[in-house]
Design a protein around this motif. Structure first.
Motif, PDB file in Angstrom:
ATOM      1  N   THR A 214      31.036  60.048  32.810  1.00 57.03           N
ATOM      2  CA  THR A 214      32.282  60.754  32.523  1.00 57.03           C
ATOM      3  C   THR A 214      32.564  61.884  33.503  1.00 57.03           C
ATOM      4  N   GLU A 215      31.545  62.637  33.851  1.00 57.61           N
ATOM      5  CA  GLU A 215      31.741  63.749  34.791  1.00 57.61           C
ATOM      6  C   GLU A 215      32.288  63.248  36.116  1.00 57.61           C
ATOM      7  N   ASN A 216      31.724  62.147  36.615  1.00 62.38           N
ATOM      8  CA  ASN A 216      32.202  61.571  37.880  1.00 62.38           C
ATOM      9  C   ASN A 216      33.627  61.049  37.762  1.00 62.38           C
ATOM     10  N   LEU A 217      33.934  60.445  36.599  1.00 65.79           N
ATOM     11  CA  LEU A 217      35.276  59.899  36.381  1.00 65.79           C
ATOM     12  C   LEU A 217      36.317  61.015  36.376  1.00 65.79           C
ATOM     13  N   LEU A 218      36.063  62.070  35.620  1.00 65.31           N
ATOM     14  CA  LEU A 218      37.028  63.163  35.524  1.00 65.31           C
ATOM     15  C   LEU A 218      37.181  63.882  36.870  1.00 65.31           C
ATOM     16  N   LYS A 219      36.076  64.000  37.596  1.00 65.54           N
ATOM     17  CA  LYS A 219      36.137  64.629  38.924  1.00 65.54           C
ATOM     18  C   LYS A 219      36.967  63.780  39.878  1.00 65.54           C
ATOM     19  N   LYS A 220      36.771  62.469  39.820  1.00 75.75           N
ATOM     20  CA  LYS A 220      37.519  61.552  40.679  1.00 75.75           C
ATOM     21  C   LYS A 220      39.012  61.610  40.366  1.00 75.75           C
ATOM     22  N   LEU A 221      39.351  61.650  39.088  1.00 75.89           N
ATOM     23  CA  LEU A 221      40.756  61.664  38.674  1.00 75.89           C
ATOM     24  C   LEU A 221      41.375  63.058  38.803  1.00 75.89           C
ATOM     25  N   GLY A 222      40.528  64.087  38.813  1.00 74.18           N
ATOM     26  CA  GLY A 222      41.039  65.448  38.922  1.00 74.18           C
ATOM     27  C   GLY A 222      41.724  65.936  37.663  1.00 74.18           C
ATOM     28  N   ILE A 223      41.231  65.480  36.509  1.00 73.05           N
ATOM     29  CA  ILE A 223      41.803  65.891  35.227  1.00 73.05           C
ATOM     30  C   ILE A 223      40.679  66.218  34.249  1.00 73.05           C
ATOM     31  N   THR A 224      41.061  66.791  33.103  1.00 74.42           N
ATOM     32  CA  THR A 224      40.089  67.120  32.069  1.00 74.42           C
ATOM     33  C   THR A 224      39.992  65.964  31.061  1.00 74.42           C
ATOM     34  N   ARG A 225      38.997  66.058  30.189  1.00 74.07           N
ATOM     35  CA  ARG A 225      38.880  65.036  29.138  1.00 74.07           C
ATOM     36  C   ARG A 225      40.118  65.040  28.242  1.00 74.07           C
ATOM     37  N   GLU A 226      40.618  66.216  27.895  1.00 71.93           N
ATOM     38  CA  GLU A 226      41.809  66.275  27.047  1.00 71.93           C
ATOM     39  C   GLU A 226      43.013  65.648  27.749  1.00 71.93           C
ATOM     40  N   GLN A 227      43.109  65.829  29.055  1.00 68.77           N
ATOM     41  CA  GLN A 227      44.201  65.202  29.802  1.00 68.77           C
ATOM     42  C   GLN A 227      44.030  63.685  29.868  1.00 68.77           C
ATOM     43  N   LEU A 228      42.782  63.231  29.934  1.00 69.61           N
ATOM     44  CA  LEU A 228      42.538  61.789  29.908  1.00 69.61           C
ATOM     45  C   LEU A 228      42.955  61.219  28.551  1.00 69.61           C
ATOM     46  N   ILE A 229      42.737  61.994  27.496  1.00 72.22           N
ATOM     47  CA  ILE A 229      43.187  61.571  26.167  1.00 72.22           C
ATOM     48  C   ILE A 229      44.707  61.446  26.144  1.00 72.22           C
ATOM     49  N   ASP A 230      45.404  62.378  26.805  1.00 76.80           N
ATOM     50  CA  ASP A 230      46.862  62.282  26.892  1.00 76.80           C
ATOM     51  C   ASP A 230      47.283  61.024  27.646  1.00 76.80           C
ATOM     52  N   VAL A 231      46.554  60.692  28.695  1.00 77.82           N
ATOM     53  CA  VAL A 231      46.818  59.440  29.422  1.00 77.82           C
ATOM     54  C   VAL A 231      46.690  58.263  28.465  1.00 77.82           C
TER      55      VAL A 231
END
Length: 351
Positions: A214-231
Motif C-alpha cells: 500500500t505504501e508503494n501504491l499511494l506513493k506512486k499515485l501521489g495520493i492518500t488512502r482517504e483519497q484512494l477511497i474517494d477514487v
C-alpha cells in the motif's frame, strides 16, 4: 465483487516470492477463499464436486488441500469469516441475488440445448455459499489446527485490521478492498495459484501469487488512502455499486488527483451534484473505520485432530480415506516444522 482498482495497481504489483512470507502469518478473507474454491474446483461439465447425497464439497476440498499447500510453503494462514454486513451493502447483495437468478435460468436453457461451454459458465455464476457450508468450513479448519476469527462485520475489513495492527504480515484476498480498509500489504492469488482456464476460452494460464504494498501504491499515485477511497467511491464500491456513470478508474483518479476530494470536484462542476445519490462520508467511514475486533487469544497453530478431520471429510462427505490420511500426514509435518521455526526465531532474540 469489490472495487476495480486493477488499472491503478498494475505498475506497483509484483510477483510474490513465497520465501519472503516464510514463517509469517497472513490473514485470509475466508468467504473470498471459499468462493474461489467453489469456482475453481469443478467437474468437467462445470458442476462442483459433490458427495453421495448431492451436497457440494468443492469448498472443503480446496480448503483442506490448498491450506496444506500454503503451510508447506512455510506460511501460517489465519482465516477470517464475515459477520453481519453493513446496511449500506444491501443494494449490492440484492444485485448479486438477481444476477444468480438470471444465471440459473440461462443454465437451465443451456442444459436443455446441450451447450457445454455455457453450462460451465453459468454453473460458476450461480455459486452459493450457505451458512451450513461456512460452519462446516470453520469446523474443518479448527480440526486442522488452523486459527479462525469470526469478524463482527466485513471479513476483509477484519483481515486488513489484523495486518495493519501487526498481527499478520499481509492480508489475503482477490479483492482490492483490503487496501481501502487499511492493509499494509495485499496478497492475491495465494489460494488459487496454478493453472486456470480462461472464461469462455479453451486456454489455460498460470496464476501466480502477487503482492501489492500500500505504501508503494499511494506513493506512486501521489495520493492518500482517504483519497484512494474517494477514487473507489467514484468508480463504485459494494456500498454504492453503480458509482458515477461514465467515470472509470483512470478518470476517477485524475479527478481526485486534481481536486483532492469528491466535494471539491462537485463544487467546481467536474461532477454534477445530481449524480451523487449516496452518502459520501458514510462510505468513507465504512472504509476508514470499519467494525473490527481485537483477537482475544493467540493466533497460533494447533495440533491437527485426525479423527475429526476424517469424520468431516471421509465419513460425512465420502472423500478418499487414503488421500485424506496422506493429507493429514503432510499437514502434521508442516505444522510441526512451522512451530519449530517459530521457536527458533524466539531463541534467536537471545543471541
Amino acid at each position: 465483487m469489490g472495487v476495480d482498482l486493477a488499472d491503478l495497481v498494475k505498475d506497483v504489483k509484483r510477483k510474490l516470492v513465497l520465501y519472503e512470507v516464510k514463517g509469517k502469518k497472513v490473514s485470509i478473507d475466508g468467504y473470498n477463499a471459499l468462493y474461489q474454491f467453489l469456482a475453481a474446483i469443478r467437474q468437467p461439465d462445470g458442476t462442483p464436486l459433490m458427495d453421495s447425497l448431492g451436497r457440494v464439497t468443492s469448498h472443503l476440498s480446496g480448503l483442506f488441500y490448498r491450506t496444506i499447500n500454503i503451510l508447506e510453503e512455510g506460511i501460517i494462514p489465519i482465516y477470517i469469516f464475515d459477520g453481519k454486513p453493513p446496511e449500506q451493502k444491501r443494494e449490492e447483495i440484492e444485485r448479486r441475488r438477481k444476477l444468480k437468478e438470471e444465471a440459473e435460468k440461462k443454465l437451465e436453457r443451456a442444459r436443455t440445448e446441450g451447450r457445454i461451454e455455457e453450462i460451465r459458465k453459468y454453473s460458476q455464476a450461480i455459486i452459493k455459499l450457505s451458512n451450513e457450508m461456512v460452519e462446516e468450513s470453520k469446523l474443518l479448519l479448527q480440526a486442522m489446527g488452523i486459527p479462525t476469527i469470526q469478524a463482527p462485520s466485513e471479513g476483509e475489513a477484519e483481515a486488513a485490521y489484523l495486518n495493519s495492527s501487526g498481527f499478520t504480515w499481509a492480508s489475503v484476498s482477490q479483492d482490492y478492498d483490503s487496501i481501502l480498509f487499511g492493509a499494509n500489504r495485499l496478497i492475491r492469488n495465494l489460494t488459487i495459484s496454478g493453472k486456470r482456464k480462461l472464461p469462455n476460452k479453451d486456454v489455460y494460464v498460470e496464476i501466480e501469487p502477487e503482492i501489492i504494498e500500500t505504501e508503494n501504491l499511494l506513493k506512486k499515485l501521489g495520493i492518500t488512502r482517504e483519497q484512494l477511497i474517494d477514487v473507489a467511491i467514484l468508480i463504485g464500491t459494494d456500498y454504492n455499486p453503480d458509482g458515477i456513470k461514465g467515470i472509470g478508474p483512470e478518470k476517477a483518479y485524475k479527478i481526485i488527483k486534481k481536486y483532492g476530494k469528491i466535494e471539491k470536484a462537485i463544487e467546481y462542476g467536474e461532477i454534477p451534484k445530481s449524480l451523487i445519490t449516496f452518502d459520501i462520508n458514510e462510505i468513507r467511514k465504512l472504509f476508514m473505520n470499519p467494525q473490527v475486533i481485537k483477537p482475544d487469544r493467540e493466533l497460533e497453530l494447533a495440533e491437527p485432530d485426525e479423527e475429526k478431520i476424517i469424520k468431516i471429510l471421509v465419513k460425512d462427505h465420502n472423500f478418499s480415506e487414503d488421500r485424506v490420511k496422506n493429507g493429514i500426514q503432510r499437514l502434521t509435518k508442516a505444522i510441526k516444522e512451522l512451530k519449530g521455526l517459530s521457536r527458533q526465531k524466539g531463541l534467536d532474540q537471545w543471541f
